[in-house]
Design a protein around this motif. Structure first.
Motif: not given
Length: 639
Positions: A408, A412, A414, A574, A577-578, A581, A586
């Motif tokens: 992951i 990752r 953006s 963060q 983000y994770l 994913h 995304s």
């Protein structure tokens, strides 16, 4: 870009159709282009600044002066419909900063590499991503392998991208504009195959190596820290971010510090390690510990200036993280003795000189004045509180793919565009948000204290909330929602926001998730306009603005909390983000948004609450013209 023909007016209304709730209308016109070196400051002025300006023949005390500087910076760097914060007129590509700091002539100590897709159980295997939110694995011992994994899964390169004649690197930790102002230092006891002595080193991500800066006394770690622990220092080079973003760069640098803290915490969790911010130390101790005092003598100008200023490439000391085995909690840090020991580092033999990043520079003076104002002093009364690990809530664990932590964090990316089609289920949405609240689940406590991963690395109660624009979540009405991450603020938030908001828990929402529906309706156009007219804010499954408990925090805790509020938003970002994913979609952080119009939508007045960071989560649009290359080419490495 043409000048504005209409200005934002709170007297106009936008109707959210499902409930008929009234919100301000946002003009679709874009602001006049004022991102120039010579443009004037934003006209927005905080009432607090006006009330606290110097009275004739009376000079404010130092704390008031620092607070005034912070509030002045924050208001001056707001974007509005009529004026962007000051920045460069175009990009000076000839002076784009080198994204990699190196210490010339410092010994380079190579670290180990690991396959990202590691499905074979073994000593170097990583646990499943979602499992570390429930419990941490048994802690690894400190070794070259475990230290290598920590950096490989947090701050290393994740890929190279190329198209046409351009090639650029990506990193595990995200950064505004992929500019990476954040630097990291490992301060550790002796580690076999790395150093026979306790040492300070700088992490070089391009080489995935440590640059040995100095050896330190052998009794440093046994005297002050628990066994099998080490330190990671974080610093920022403001110039890297200011090259593109001008005065607003200080905000973005601190977003990135938060992203780095969370990236380190997640990588450490995969190794069974806990992470805690050592916030009793001051900037002076951090500067000396990381060997950053070589930059002494930078003189802040009175106005923005352009020219050759190599000293502007100095590193600002941000924070120090203690990494230690999970479950070790019966220890304390004697900050007074530790500070004295660090002050003796002046006698160390520091190796290496920093490389030059650009030939010419622009100094945005307000960044450096504000950075000075928010430097944290040494505070003797701060205790190091290590709370027991608290697991996060579970609503829809089946939403996660069977990815390991390493898969992951290293995969990752953006998103540049969202497809405007992808949907997620309501329970998946709730599961994501359960990982965004600070206190976890099952403790019986209200959301407030930072107990859950990765927020537990921070040293204060949660001060950041989230206003969410829900676009494409099946079985959940479109509209404006609010995630209260510190429930002590709930009543105050209800009073501070619009009187017509419903503040109702949505259907199916877990009891321990403080999520509230404020108003129903299609918010795609609003979210797009608020985020500098960017489609990415409206084309995802949901977007959000992170709203901080702002001026009261600065007044009650100290102005040094200003960057820390941005750190908290970066940690939260963060996680988003994770999470995105981990469920197969995304996300992207959005630093460009119109500050006060966000507050107007929510009905917020004054500066008790301020929006600090925006985010969007959804299905990414992949640009097939861009080729992806391995981060570290070599046989069997990231191939």
């Amino acid at each position: 870009m043409p000048p504005m023909t209409a200005r934002f007016s709170s007297s106009q209304s936008f109707i959210l159709p499902s409930t008929g709730k009234l919100l301000p209308n946002l003009t679709a016109n874009k602001p006049a282009h004022t991102m120039s070196f010579s443009s004037s400051s934003s006209s927005s002025t905080s009432p607090s600044i006006a009330n606290s300006k110097e009275i004739k023949n009376k000079t404010p005390d130092p704390d008031t002066q620092k607070l005034n500087q912070v509030l002045r910076y924050h208001n001056q760097t707001k974007h509005s419909f009529t004026n962007y914060a000051r920045g460069p007129r175009g990009l000076d590509w000839a002076n784009q900063p080198n994204p990699f700091r190196r210490y010339i002539s410092a010994p380079l100590l190579s670290l180990l590499h690991f396959p990202t897709d590691n499905q074979d159980p073994g000593v170097d295997s990583a646990p499943l991503y979602h499992s570390v939110f429930n419990s941490l694995p048994s802690p690894k011992s400190i070794s070259k392998s475990s230290i290598s994994q920590l950096f490989y899964n947090s701050l290393a390169l994740s890929a190279w991208k190329t198209t046409g004649f351009s090639t650029w690197s990506l990193r595990v930790n995200p950064s505004s504009g992929n500019l990476h102002p954040t630097e990291a230092y490992l301060i550790a006891p002796p580690i076999e195959s790395i150093s026979d002595s306790a040492f300070v080193s700088h992490y070089a991500p391009k080489e995935h190596s440590l640059e040995l800066r100095a050896t330190i006394p052998s009794n440093f770690f046994p005297k002050y820290f628990p066994r099998n622990s080490f330190l990671i220092g974080i610093s920022s080079i403001f110039w890297r971010e200011a090259w593109k973003y001008g005065e607003r760069a200080f905000r973005y640098c601190n977003h990135d510090v938060g992203h780095a803290i969370a990236a380190i915490s997640m990588a450490a969790a995969g190794l069974g390690w806990d992470v805690k911010l050592l916030d009793g130390l001051g900037s002076k101790e951090l500067e000396r510990l990381m060997g950053l005092e070589m930059y002494q003598g930078f003189q802040i100008p009175d106005n923005p200036i352009k020219g050759k200023m190599p000293e502007i490439e100095f590193e600002h000391p941000d924070c120090l993280l203690l990494v230690f085995p999970n479950g070790v909690k019966d220890f304390d840090v004697n900050y007074k003795e530790l500070s004295s020991a660090i002050m003796e580092f002046r006698n160390l033999e520091w190796k290496g000189k920093p490389n030059s990043l650009s030939k010419e520079h622009i100094c945005w003076d307000i960044i450096y004045k504000t950075a000075e104002a928010v430097k944290k002093p040494f505070t003797l009364g701060d205790d190091l509180s290590i709370y027991p690990f608290q697991s996060s809530g579970v609503c829809s664990e089946g939403s996660y793919k069977s990815f390991t932590v390493r898969e992951i964090v290293r995969k990752r990316r953006s998103a540049v565009d969202m497809d405007g089609v992808t949907e997620i289920d309501r329970d998946t949405f709730y599961q994501i948000l359960l990982h965004c609240v600070p206190s976890g689940s099952g403790s019986g406590e209200r959301q407030k204290r930072l107990l859950a991963l990765p927020f537990r690395a921070l040293s204060w109660d949660a001060e950041v909330h989230a206003a969410l624009f829900v676009h494409r979540v099946t079985r959940l009405s479109k509209g404006l929602y609010f995630l209260v991450r510190n429930e002590d603020h709930l009543n105050d938030l209800k009073k501070a926001t619009r009187a017509g908001f419903t503040w109702e828990k949505p259907e199916g929402c877990p009891d321990d998730l403080p999520l509230y529906e404020l108003a129903g309706g299609d918010c795609q156009q609003i979210s797009k306009q608020l985020s500098c007219h960017q489609d990415i804010a409206s084309d995802g499954c949901f977007s959000l603005g992170m709203v901080a408990h702002f001026e009261p925090t600065l007044r009650n805790k100290g102005v040094w909390m200003y960057p820390r509020l941005f750190w908290e938003t970066g940690v939260l970002g963060q996680v988003l983000y994770l999470e995105a994913h981990a469920i197969g979609i995304s996300a992207t952080g959005i630093g460009c948004f119109f500050d006060d119009p966000v507050h107007e939508i929510l009905g917020l007045r004054g500066s008790n609450y301020q929006s600090l960071y925006h985010f969007t989560v959804g299905g990414p649009v992949l640009d097939k013209r861009i080729m992806s290359l391995p981060a570290y080419p070599g046989p069997g490495i990231d191939a």
